[in-house]
Write an enzyme that holds these catalytic residues in place. Structure first.
Site, mmCIF file in Angstrom:
data_model
loop_
_atom_site.group_PDB
_atom_site.id
_atom_site.type_symbol
_atom_site.label_atom_id
_atom_site.label_comp_id
_atom_site.label_asym_id
_atom_site.label_seq_id
_atom_site.Cartn_x
_atom_site.Cartn_y
_atom_site.Cartn_z
ATOM 1 N N ALA A 89 37.980 33.031 52.472
ATOM 2 C CA ALA A 89 38.832 33.691 53.462
ATOM 3 C C ALA A 89 38.816 32.942 54.796
ATOM 4 C CB ALA A 89 38.392 35.140 53.653
ATOM 5 N N VAL A 122 36.514 40.411 49.142
ATOM 6 C CA VAL A 122 37.178 39.149 49.427
ATOM 7 C C VAL A 122 36.100 38.136 49.787
ATOM 8 C CG1 VAL A 122 38.842 37.997 50.937
ATOM 9 C CG2 VAL A 122 39.221 40.389 50.258
ATOM 10 N N CYS A 123 36.095 37.004 49.113
ATOM 11 C CA CYS A 123 35.086 35.979 49.374
ATOM 12 C C CYS A 123 35.200 35.503 50.820
ATOM 13 C CB CYS A 123 35.271 34.803 48.423
ATOM 14 S SG CYS A 123 34.105 33.458 48.760
ATOM 15 N N ILE A 124 34.129 35.655 51.567
ATOM 16 C CA ILE A 124 34.167 35.329 52.986
ATOM 17 C C ILE A 124 34.383 33.838 53.236
ATOM 18 C CG2 ILE A 124 31.655 35.166 53.223
ATOM 19 C CD1 ILE A 124 32.094 36.513 56.039
ATOM 20 N N PHE A 171 38.301 38.706 45.117
ATOM 21 C CA PHE A 171 39.389 37.803 45.471
ATOM 22 C C PHE A 171 38.784 36.503 46.011
ATOM 23 C CE2 PHE A 171 41.130 41.865 45.047
ATOM 24 C CZ PHE A 171 42.482 41.729 44.778
#
Length: 130
Positions: free
Chosen positions: A81, A76-78, A38
């Site tokens: 995010a 989830v791409c940090i 994501f």
């Protein structure tokens, strides 16, 4: 066939629903999902703080249920995010924020996870984006 799936669209956009339906159909047809990644506004699909109207599909809950039910790797791409305020407990503590909005089965990680998934998969399927 092994798929890596990347979602760039927010949960209220049609691409987010199409991504979930594609993932469900892929598994139903006997294919494998190497990783769900994501990115950009897609990180909101992993957020537990998104609330859908009563007359709308709760896509974030559907994604969470799907990932848990099939024991999938949901990343989830940090960086994306953090920019959007989607934080796990560790990141909320690190940046002095009062609440986390992401929890298991989701994992915050970097773009290297997408690269690795592409190397393992036969196909990268992307949904949404600019």
């Amino acid at each position: 066939m092994k798929f890596a799936i990347a979602l760039f669209a927010a949960p209220h956009q049609p691409a987010a629903r199409r991504a979930l339906r594609f993932a469900q159909a892929a598994l139903a047809d006997g294919h494998e999902i190497v990783r769900l990644f994501f990115y950009q506004d897609g990180v909101h699909s992993a957020s537990s703080s998104v609330v859908s109207s009563q007359d709308e599909l709760d896509l974030t809950a559907e994604w969470r249920t799907f990932v848990k039910a099939h024991n999938l790797d949901g990343v989830v791409c940090i960086a994306a995010a953090l920019r959007r305020g989607v934080l796990d407990t560790d990141e909320a503590t690190r940046y002095g924020r009062t609440a986390a909005s992401i929890e298991a089965p989701w994992v915050l990680s970097g773009l290297g996870q997408l690269h690795e998934a592409v190397q393992e998969a036969d196909r990268l399927i992307c949904f949404g984006g600019p």
